[in-house]
Motif scaffolding. Structure first.
Motif, mmCIF file in Angstrom:
data_model
loop_
_atom_site.group_PDB
_atom_site.id
_atom_site.type_symbol
_atom_site.label_atom_id
_atom_site.label_comp_id
_atom_site.label_asym_id
_atom_site.label_seq_id
_atom_site.Cartn_x
_atom_site.Cartn_y
_atom_site.Cartn_z
ATOM 1 N N PRO A 101 -102.854 -67.064 55.889
ATOM 2 C CA PRO A 101 -103.360 -66.842 54.529
ATOM 3 C C PRO A 101 -102.529 -65.822 53.748
ATOM 4 O O PRO A 101 -102.880 -64.641 53.663
ATOM 5 C CB PRO A 101 -104.785 -66.349 54.765
ATOM 6 C CG PRO A 101 -104.715 -65.646 56.091
ATOM 7 C CD PRO A 101 -103.714 -66.409 56.907
ATOM 8 N N VAL A 102 -101.434 -66.279 53.163
ATOM 9 C CA VAL A 102 -100.557 -65.423 52.360
ATOM 10 C C VAL A 102 -100.667 -65.853 50.903
ATOM 11 O O VAL A 102 -100.462 -67.020 50.571
ATOM 12 C CB VAL A 102 -99.101 -65.518 52.834
ATOM 13 C CG1 VAL A 102 -98.188 -64.700 51.928
ATOM 14 C CG2 VAL A 102 -98.979 -65.059 54.286
ATOM 15 N N LEU A 103 -100.989 -64.903 50.037
ATOM 16 C CA LEU A 103 -101.169 -65.178 48.614
ATOM 17 C C LEU A 103 -99.979 -64.626 47.836
ATOM 18 O O LEU A 103 -99.831 -63.416 47.690
ATOM 19 C CB LEU A 103 -102.469 -64.535 48.118
ATOM 20 C CG LEU A 103 -102.789 -64.690 46.633
ATOM 21 C CD1 LEU A 103 -102.971 -66.157 46.260
ATOM 22 C CD2 LEU A 103 -104.039 -63.893 46.271
ATOM 23 N N ALA A 104 -99.127 -65.528 47.339
ATOM 24 C CA ALA A 104 -97.939 -65.113 46.583
ATOM 25 C C ALA A 104 -98.269 -65.071 45.093
ATOM 26 O O ALA A 104 -98.540 -66.105 44.480
ATOM 27 C CB ALA A 104 -96.794 -66.085 46.841
ATOM 28 N N GLU A 160 -108.808 -71.435 48.829
ATOM 29 C CA GLU A 160 -107.829 -72.289 49.496
ATOM 30 C C GLU A 160 -107.107 -71.565 50.621
ATOM 31 O O GLU A 160 -106.589 -72.197 51.549
ATOM 32 C CB GLU A 160 -106.826 -72.826 48.469
ATOM 33 C CG GLU A 160 -106.014 -74.008 48.931
ATOM 34 C CD GLU A 160 -106.843 -75.267 49.126
ATOM 35 O OE1 GLU A 160 -106.425 -76.139 49.925
ATOM 36 O OE2 GLU A 160 -107.910 -75.392 48.476
ATOM 37 N N LEU A 161 -107.065 -70.240 50.567
ATOM 38 C CA LEU A 161 -106.418 -69.465 51.625
ATOM 39 C C LEU A 161 -107.025 -69.741 52.993
ATOM 40 O O LEU A 161 -106.339 -69.628 54.026
ATOM 41 C CB LEU A 161 -106.521 -67.964 51.317
ATOM 42 C CG LEU A 161 -105.647 -67.428 50.189
ATOM 43 C CD1 LEU A 161 -106.115 -66.022 49.795
ATOM 44 C CD2 LEU A 161 -104.173 -67.414 50.597
ATOM 45 N N ARG A 162 -108.311 -70.096 53.044
ATOM 46 C CA ARG A 162 -109.006 -70.302 54.316
ATOM 47 C C ARG A 162 -109.473 -71.739 54.520
ATOM 48 O O ARG A 162 -109.980 -72.069 55.592
ATOM 49 C CB ARG A 162 -110.237 -69.393 54.380
ATOM 50 C CG ARG A 162 -109.938 -67.910 54.271
ATOM 51 C CD ARG A 162 -109.276 -67.379 55.526
ATOM 52 N NE ARG A 162 -109.119 -65.923 55.505
ATOM 53 C CZ ARG A 162 -108.541 -65.232 56.484
ATOM 54 N NH1 ARG A 162 -108.050 -65.862 57.535
ATOM 55 N NH2 ARG A 162 -108.451 -63.915 56.394
ATOM 56 N N ARG A 163 -109.310 -72.573 53.543
ATOM 57 C CA ARG A 163 -109.865 -73.914 53.614
ATOM 58 C C ARG A 163 -109.145 -74.784 54.648
ATOM 59 O O ARG A 163 -107.925 -74.784 54.723
ATOM 60 C CB ARG A 163 -109.784 -74.580 52.243
ATOM 61 C CG ARG A 163 -110.483 -75.908 52.136
ATOM 62 C CD ARG A 163 -110.287 -76.469 50.751
ATOM 63 N NE ARG A 163 -111.033 -77.690 50.556
ATOM 64 C CZ ARG A 163 -110.911 -78.470 49.479
ATOM 65 N NH1 ARG A 163 -110.083 -78.109 48.511
ATOM 66 N NH2 ARG A 163 -111.610 -79.566 49.355
ATOM 67 N N ASN A 164 -109.914 -75.534 55.409
ATOM 68 C CA ASN A 164 -109.357 -76.470 56.395
ATOM 69 C C ASN A 164 -108.284 -75.834 57.265
ATOM 70 O O ASN A 164 -107.220 -76.406 57.510
ATOM 71 C CB ASN A 164 -108.788 -77.709 55.686
ATOM 72 C CG ASN A 164 -109.852 -78.512 54.967
ATOM 73 O OD1 ASN A 164 -111.008 -78.531 55.375
ATOM 74 N ND2 ASN A 164 -109.479 -79.155 53.871
ATOM 75 N N GLY A 165 -108.542 -74.638 57.730
ATOM 76 C CA GLY A 165 -107.597 -73.955 58.594
ATOM 77 C C GLY A 165 -106.743 -72.929 57.889
ATOM 78 O O GLY A 165 -106.164 -72.048 58.530
ATOM 79 N N GLY A 166 -106.646 -73.041 56.563
ATOM 80 C CA GLY A 166 -105.949 -72.018 55.791
ATOM 81 C C GLY A 166 -104.464 -72.261 55.600
ATOM 82 O O GLY A 166 -103.887 -73.225 56.107
ATOM 83 N N GLY A 167 -103.838 -71.342 54.846
ATOM 84 C CA GLY A 167 -102.417 -71.429 54.550
ATOM 85 C C GLY A 167 -102.066 -70.670 53.295
ATOM 86 O O GLY A 167 -102.933 -70.072 52.644
ATOM 87 N N PRO A 168 -100.777 -70.658 52.929
ATOM 88 C CA PRO A 168 -100.336 -69.888 51.766
ATOM 89 C C PRO A 168 -100.750 -70.531 50.442
ATOM 90 O O PRO A 168 -100.892 -71.755 50.343
ATOM 91 C CB PRO A 168 -98.814 -69.892 51.915
ATOM 92 C CG PRO A 168 -98.511 -71.139 52.677
ATOM 93 C CD PRO A 168 -99.663 -71.329 53.621
#
Length: 585
Positions: A101-104, A160-168
């Motif tokens: 979970p990286v928020l740019a 969206e950072l954590r949704r369905n496993g998360g991501g950037p």
């Protein structure tokens, strides 16, 4: 001595900061620059945030990966407007494939400056597929509409950072380089939450509860039972129109009541509205007061037509209603109160001219058992949503886009699925002629029945409630497109229909219409499909809508027996009995 600094005056930045705090995102890695100075200048003065510095953005993104993986927390990045964000690509790609979970947050001067030979303005509107799960852009906030949009977009990004496993996730943050850092408190911003089937679900708020149904696929028996069980548990009601496809025992059709313009809102305020389904063209968004909205949808997306959304449940509707409902309950006070109120208004319907509303009132209760009913958009949809349909009649409307270009074709397609089922559609003249070629399809059987309300124009644009009406008769030239397609020719549709093998009917008066209905509503399939052309006048349409939207005030003081007589004059005994029967259910 330097003036003490607090938060920036830039509202979009304030919203980002408020939601970072609400979502517990403390760790921020800031890279040097001018374009991001309103963001960085705000967080460095707030002890809530842990701010780290990294000159090289490539290194900053990888540092964020390490922090996120080690701490389990989301980590934010901030950079300036030139090629700085390009250097995030390697680290964000790593985060994408590791679901970190990286928020740019990349600051920018605005899309209008892209390609204008202005230094340090690069185009970030298209990103590689594997560096961010979601990318949003936050404009400068100039009014409430901008603010609502920014709040929604930031909530989407955070979730969206954590949704369905998360991501950037990427936020492109527009700045005006404000030097004003005098704001001492961040605004209270609505925080949206998302729950999935395996989460611990929140407790329902106490108070009045309603379920709002937008356009919807066919409800299964299991879905209907789950909704009925929920309503019986919490004394809830189901608010919908003919686009919803819901026919359960807690259904309310509030269109006519909500149209009353001389009262604030006859609908009781709701403490919670549960929103299911998709787009609805019904104008309930501003007239059904609700403190908050919960949306239930398997897509899990944030959709907020009511501007009250707080929670999204990414799960099936059946699962949601079964979780909250309880067996052995039979509460129905709210539905009874609403139906009593609605019944009073229906009993006060005044004498109407020959128009779309009047024909809808006559035909709606007479549709054959088990028929499929489609309707056009805009004025036709509004007119028909004022009146209940028989229980066994299913209804639909092209509200996905709310356009006029395929209403008849859609029903033709539906009629081919079950050739033994009567299929009705009611459309205005612009909608009918726009889709005229569909009637020449050689697959059409004998089960199609089309009612064309021909007033020679797009009457929607001439109604008193429509903004185009400020032009008066001049609106006919282009906005309402009057005079096309034979300009209400009594022969054009007749010849076309009969040459294609349709049985043609027409009506210019109430008496002619009631005579034509005996054939048009015959429950038996005939040898030919039918077209009933009804000729009305746009001025009568406007007058009728005015009368129908002023029932509550205009009817005050009338003797109850006279009210009943007025309704009988309009609908006849059959119509009166049908309305009473439906309202008692």
């Amino acid at each position: 001595m330097a003036k003490e600094k607090f938060y920036t005056s830039e509202r979009n930045v304030q919203i980002v900061l408020s939601l970072l705090k609400a979502n517990g995102i403390r760790k921020i890695i800031a890279s040097p620059g001018a374009t991001n100075f309103t963001f960085v200048g705000s967080v460095q003065n707030d002890p809530f945030f842990e701010v780290y510095s990294a000159v090289d953005e490539r290194s900053a993104a990888y540092m964020a990966c390490g922090m996120a993986a080690e701490s389990g927390e989301a980590v934010a990045l901030s950079c300036t407007g030139a090629t700085a964000s390009r250097n995030y690509y390697p680290g964000l790609t790593e985060a994408f494939y590791r679901k970190l979970p990286v928020l740019a947050i990349t600051s920018h001067q605005g899309t209008d400056r892209i390609g204008q030979l202005i230094p340090q303005n690069i185009d970030r509107r298209i990103l590689p597929n594997d560096i961010a799960r979601l990318s949003v852009e936050l404009p400068v906030v100039k009014d409430c509409r901008d603010e609502d949009y920014v709040v929604m977009e930031v909530n989407k990004a955070m979730l969206e950072l954590r949704r369905n496993g998360g991501g950037p996730v990427h936020i492109n943050l527009i700045t005006t380089y404000s030097r004003d850092f005098s704001v001492k408190e961040l605004p209270h911003v609505k925080v949206m939450r998302r729950f999935q089937a395996w989460d611990e679900l929140p407790v329902l708020p106490e108070g009045r509860i309603g379920i709002y149904v937008g356009s919807h696929t066919h409800f299964s028996e299991k879905q209907n039972r789950a909704i009925d069980r929920f309503c019986a548990t919490y004394d809830a009601v189901v608010i919908c129109d003919h686009t919803s496809g819901y026919y359960g025992k807690y259904k309310l059709l509030p269109t006519l009541v909500q149209l009353q313009s001389d009262i604030t809102s006859p609908f009781p305020p709701l403490d919670l509205m549960v929103h299911i389904g998709e787009i609805s063209a019904a104008s309930f968004n501003d007239t059904i007061p609700a403190k908050e909205v919960w949306r239930v949808s398997e897509d899990g997306e944030l959709r907020d037509p009511f501007k009250k959304l707080t929670t999204v449940f990414q799960m099936s509707e059946e699962m949601f209603f079964l979780h909250y409902g309880k067996d052995g309950c039979n509460r129905h006070v709210l539905i009874d109160e609403c139906r009593e109120l609605f019944g009073e208004i229906y009993e006060q319907i005044p004498e109407l001219p020959f128009c779309n509303i009047w024909t809808a009132m006559q035909l709606s209760s007479r549709l054959p058992k088990g028929a499929l009913f489609h309707m056009g958009v805009s004025n036709t949809r509004r007119c028909w949503n004022m009146f209940q349909l028989p229980e066994s009649v299913e209804s639909a409307c092209n509200v996905g886009c709310c356009g006029i270009d395929g209403c008849v074709s859609t029903l033709v397609g539906a009629s081919l699925v079950n050739p033994d089922r009567l299929c009705y559609v009611v459309v205005g003249d612009l909608t009918f002629f726009y889709d005229l070629n569909s009637l020449g399809n050689h697959h059409i059987g004998t089960n199609l029945r089309v009612m064309l309300v021909n007033n020679g124009r797009g009457t929607e644009f001439r109604l008193g409630i429509h903004h185009c009406n400020v032009f008066g008769d001049d609106a006919d030239k282009y906005m309402a497109a009057a005079g096309h397609f034979g300009n209400k020719s009594p022969l054009l549709v007749k010849h076309y229909a009969e040459d294609l093998g349709f049985h043609y009917l027409s009506a210019t008066t109430k008496e002619e219409f009631m005579t034509a209905l005996s054939n048009f509503t015959n429950p038996q399939l005939s040898d030919h499909s039918m077209i009933l052309e009804v000729f009305t006048d746009s001025k009568d349409e406007s007058e009728a809508l005015y009368l129908m939207s002023h029932i509550q005030s205009d009817a005050k003081g009338m003797v109850r027996s006279k009210l009943k007589d007025a309704v009988r004059n309009v609908a006849g005994e059959k119509g009166i009995n049908a309305i009473k029967k439906i309202l008692k259910k």
